[in-house]
Write a protein that holds these residues in place. Structure first.
Motif, short mmCIF file in Angstrom:
data_model
loop_
_atom_site.label_atom_id
_atom_site.label_comp_id
_atom_site.label_asym_id
_atom_site.label_seq_id
_atom_site.Cartn_x
_atom_site.Cartn_y
_atom_site.Cartn_z
N GLY A 178 -12.34 -0.67 17.16
CA GLY A 178 -12.60 0.25 18.25
C GLY A 178 -11.71 1.48 18.28
N GLY A 179 -10.63 1.47 17.51
CA GLY A 179 -9.76 2.64 17.50
C GLY A 179 -10.24 3.67 16.50
N PHE A 180 -9.53 4.79 16.44
CA PHE A 180 -9.87 5.83 15.47
C PHE A 180 -9.39 5.46 14.07
CE2 PHE A 180 -10.13 8.24 19.40
CZ PHE A 180 -11.31 8.93 19.21
N GLY A 181 -8.38 4.63 14.01
CA GLY A 181 -7.84 4.16 12.73
C GLY A 181 -7.32 2.76 12.91
N ALA A 182 -7.32 1.99 11.85
CA ALA A 182 -6.84 0.61 11.90
C ALA A 182 -5.39 0.56 11.40
CB ALA A 182 -7.73 -0.28 11.03
N LEU A 183 -4.57 -0.19 12.09
CA LEU A 183 -3.15 -0.27 11.76
C LEU A 183 -2.83 -1.61 11.12
CD1 LEU A 183 -1.66 1.19 15.07
CD2 LEU A 183 -2.27 2.41 12.97
N PHE A 184 -2.05 -1.56 10.04
CA PHE A 184 -1.65 -2.79 9.35
C PHE A 184 -0.23 -2.61 8.83
CE2 PHE A 184 -1.30 -5.99 6.13
CZ PHE A 184 -2.10 -7.03 6.56
N GLU A 185 0.61 -3.59 9.10
CA GLU A 185 1.99 -3.59 8.64
C GLU A 185 2.13 -4.54 7.46
OE1 GLU A 185 6.36 -3.97 10.72
OE2 GLU A 185 4.82 -5.43 11.30
N ILE A 186 2.67 -4.06 6.34
CA ILE A 186 2.86 -4.92 5.18
C ILE A 186 3.82 -6.05 5.55
CG2 ILE A 186 3.71 -5.05 2.81
CD1 ILE A 186 2.92 -2.12 2.49
N PRO A 187 3.44 -7.30 5.33
CA PRO A 187 4.31 -8.42 5.69
C PRO A 187 5.72 -8.28 5.13
CG PRO A 187 2.13 -9.22 5.07
CD PRO A 187 2.15 -7.76 4.76
N LYS A 188 6.70 -8.66 5.93
CA LYS A 188 8.11 -8.46 5.57
C LYS A 188 8.55 -9.34 4.41
CE LYS A 188 9.64 -6.72 10.06
NZ LYS A 188 8.29 -6.45 10.56
N ARG A 189 7.77 -10.34 4.05
CA ARG A 189 8.15 -11.19 2.93
C ARG A 189 8.09 -10.45 1.60
NH1 ARG A 189 2.96 -12.85 1.20
NH2 ARG A 189 1.41 -12.74 2.87
N TYR A 190 7.43 -9.30 1.55
CA TYR A 190 7.39 -8.50 0.33
C TYR A 190 8.70 -7.72 0.19
CZ TYR A 190 2.44 -9.41 -0.48
OH TYR A 190 1.23 -10.01 -0.75
N GLN A 191 9.29 -7.75 -1.00
CA GLN A 191 10.52 -7.03 -1.26
C GLN A 191 10.25 -5.63 -1.81
OE1 GLN A 191 13.54 -8.53 -0.42
NE2 GLN A 191 12.09 -10.03 0.43
N GLU A 192 9.38 -5.53 -2.81
CA GLU A 192 8.99 -4.25 -3.40
C GLU A 192 7.46 -4.18 -3.48
OE1 GLU A 192 11.91 -2.50 -6.58
OE2 GLU A 192 11.49 -4.59 -7.09
N PRO A 193 6.80 -4.06 -2.34
CA PRO A 193 5.33 -4.11 -2.35
C PRO A 193 4.70 -2.89 -3.02
CG PRO A 193 6.13 -3.50 -0.19
CD PRO A 193 7.35 -3.85 -0.99
N VAL A 194 3.72 -3.17 -3.84
CA VAL A 194 2.87 -2.12 -4.41
C VAL A 194 1.47 -2.33 -3.86
CG1 VAL A 194 1.82 -1.19 -6.52
CG2 VAL A 194 4.22 -1.90 -6.52
N LEU A 195 0.89 -1.29 -3.29
CA LEU A 195 -0.45 -1.40 -2.73
C LEU A 195 -1.49 -1.27 -3.84
CD1 LEU A 195 -0.15 0.72 0.54
CD2 LEU A 195 0.05 -1.75 0.27
N VAL A 196 -2.51 -2.12 -3.77
CA VAL A 196 -3.61 -2.12 -4.74
C VAL A 196 -4.91 -1.98 -3.95
CG1 VAL A 196 -4.75 -3.37 -6.60
CG2 VAL A 196 -2.29 -3.66 -6.24
N SER A 197 -5.74 -1.03 -4.32
CA SER A 197 -6.97 -0.79 -3.56
C SER A 197 -8.20 -0.96 -4.46
CB SER A 197 -6.98 0.60 -2.94
OG SER A 197 -6.88 1.59 -3.95
N GLY A 198 -9.30 -1.32 -3.84
CA GLY A 198 -10.56 -1.45 -4.56
C GLY A 198 -11.73 -1.14 -3.64
N THR A 199 -12.76 -0.55 -4.18
CA THR A 199 -13.94 -0.22 -3.39
C THR A 199 -15.20 -0.50 -4.19
OG1 THR A 199 -15.01 1.52 -2.06
CG2 THR A 199 -14.00 2.20 -4.12
#
Length: 357
Positions: free
Chosen positions: A46-67
């Motif tokens: 329902g918002g204009f954008g969706a918010l997501f926080e990378i879980p703190k258990r990740y030390q050096e997170p790299v984001l991977v995307s796919g469509t």
């Protein structure tokens, strides 16, 4: 004198866009999205954008995307009025791709476009999307429903979606650890998945009224429309138990993954192999289903064309060190996967990157 009257007012609904139907759809899908909530979600639909926080258990997170989308499998969904599983296909095509990098899918967004919104049909599709997200362990945190009069024929729609995942930088799978002698495991597909449907539809057209009643113990249409298998949970568990690098620095676990989509075994496995290595696959090492036998027979194509058009029964390939292959296969079988040792990694020389013999 001439008299004039004010034109009849035109509403957005008169123009073909029903805002009330859109609102009704949102209310229908909110509980479906809630079932996919997981750590990291900071906002709902329902918002204009969706918010997501990378879980703190990740030390050096790299984001991977796919469509991805669902392709012409949608044509059969329209013709056969089977809308409840194509949403699973939509999610599967992206989350399985993200998984290949060793990443955990975190969240998913979808795009549903139609000429005139049918709330029941759209809710069935989004219900499948939510189910796919549950199977993958990722959150459905947003999307877009576009009603565009005149853009799509009645009863038709289009689907697209994308997934974002995360992987520790030190655990990215890139195939660099693959060496001569590694074992190639194949995880069974659930059917055609979501690739090759232009040829599937041609086969159905060619067969006419001679379509088989059943294939692999299922009604024909159900066999053809089986949703793409989502491998995420089981493969992530295997990656945790058989990491691609041991403490000694010598890769000894799972080295690479390949999602078998468009291009089949012949074109997807090379994407995760070093340029000097090849996968030598044993033709009879996994079973052929009635579905793929029917497709090959009806299309009249050879094995090479089958293996570069369809997954041909293998939806995910796992390249693993020989020392860990048996234990890895056993773990995946215990988790519910059908696993076959389908080949080995060997020097490529001047030959092809994938050899079936």
């Amino acid at each position: 004198m001439t008299s004039s009257s004010a034109p009849t007012p035109l509403s957005y609904k008169d123009a073909g866009v029903d805002i009330d139907a859109g609102d009704a759809l949102v209310e229908r899908i909110k509980p479906l999205a809630r079932r996919t909530l997981r750590e990291g979600v900071l906002s709902g639909l329902g918002g204009f954008g969706a918010l997501f926080e990378i879980p703190k258990r990740y030390q050096e997170p790299v984001l991977v995307s796919g469509t991805d989308g669902v392709g012409t499998k949608l044509r059969l969904a329209f013709e056969w009025n089977m809308h409840d599983t194509v949403g699973i296909d939509l999610v599967a095509m992206s989350v399985n791709d993200v998984l290949v990098q060793g990443a955990e899918p975190l969240f998913f967004l979808d795009y549903f476009a139609c000429g005139k919104l049918d709330v029941d049909t759209a809710a069935a599709v989004v219900g499948g999307i939510a189910k796919g997200c549950e199977l993958a362990g990722c959150a459905l945190i947003g999307g877009e429903t576009a009603e565009m009069p005149g853009m799509y024929p009645p009863g038709e729609y289009d689907l697209a979606g994308f997934c974002v995942g995360a992987v520790e930088k030190s655990k990215i799978l890139n195939g660099q650890g693959v060496v001569n002698g590694d074992v190639v495991l194949g995880l069974a597909s659930s059917g055609v998945h979501s690739n090759g449907f232009s040829l599937v539809r041609k086969c159905i057209e060619r067969a006419g009224d001679q379509l088989p009643a059943t294939l692999d113990g299922q009604p024909f249409r159900q066999a053809v429309m089986q949703p793409t298998r989502i491998y995420v949970r089981n493969v992530l568990a295997a990656l945790a138990r058989f990491p691609n690098t041991a403490d000694t620095g010598t890769p000894s676990g799972i080295k690479a993954l390949a999602h078998i989509t468009g291009g089949g075994l012949l074109e997807n496995i090379p994407r995760v192999l070093p340029s000097d290595l090849a996968a030598r696959l044993d033709k009879g090492s996994w079973p052929r289903t009635e579905l793929f036998d029917w497709l090959q027979r009806t299309a009249g194509i050879d094995d090479t064309e089958m293996n570069r058009t369809f997954n041909n029964g293998i939806g995910m390939v796992v390249v693993v060190a020989a020392s860990a292959a048996a234990a890895c296969a056993d773990m995946l079988r215990t988790a519910g996967e059908q696993v076959f040792e389908i080949g080995r990694i060997a020097p490529r020389g001047d030959g092809a990157a994938v050899v079936l013999a």
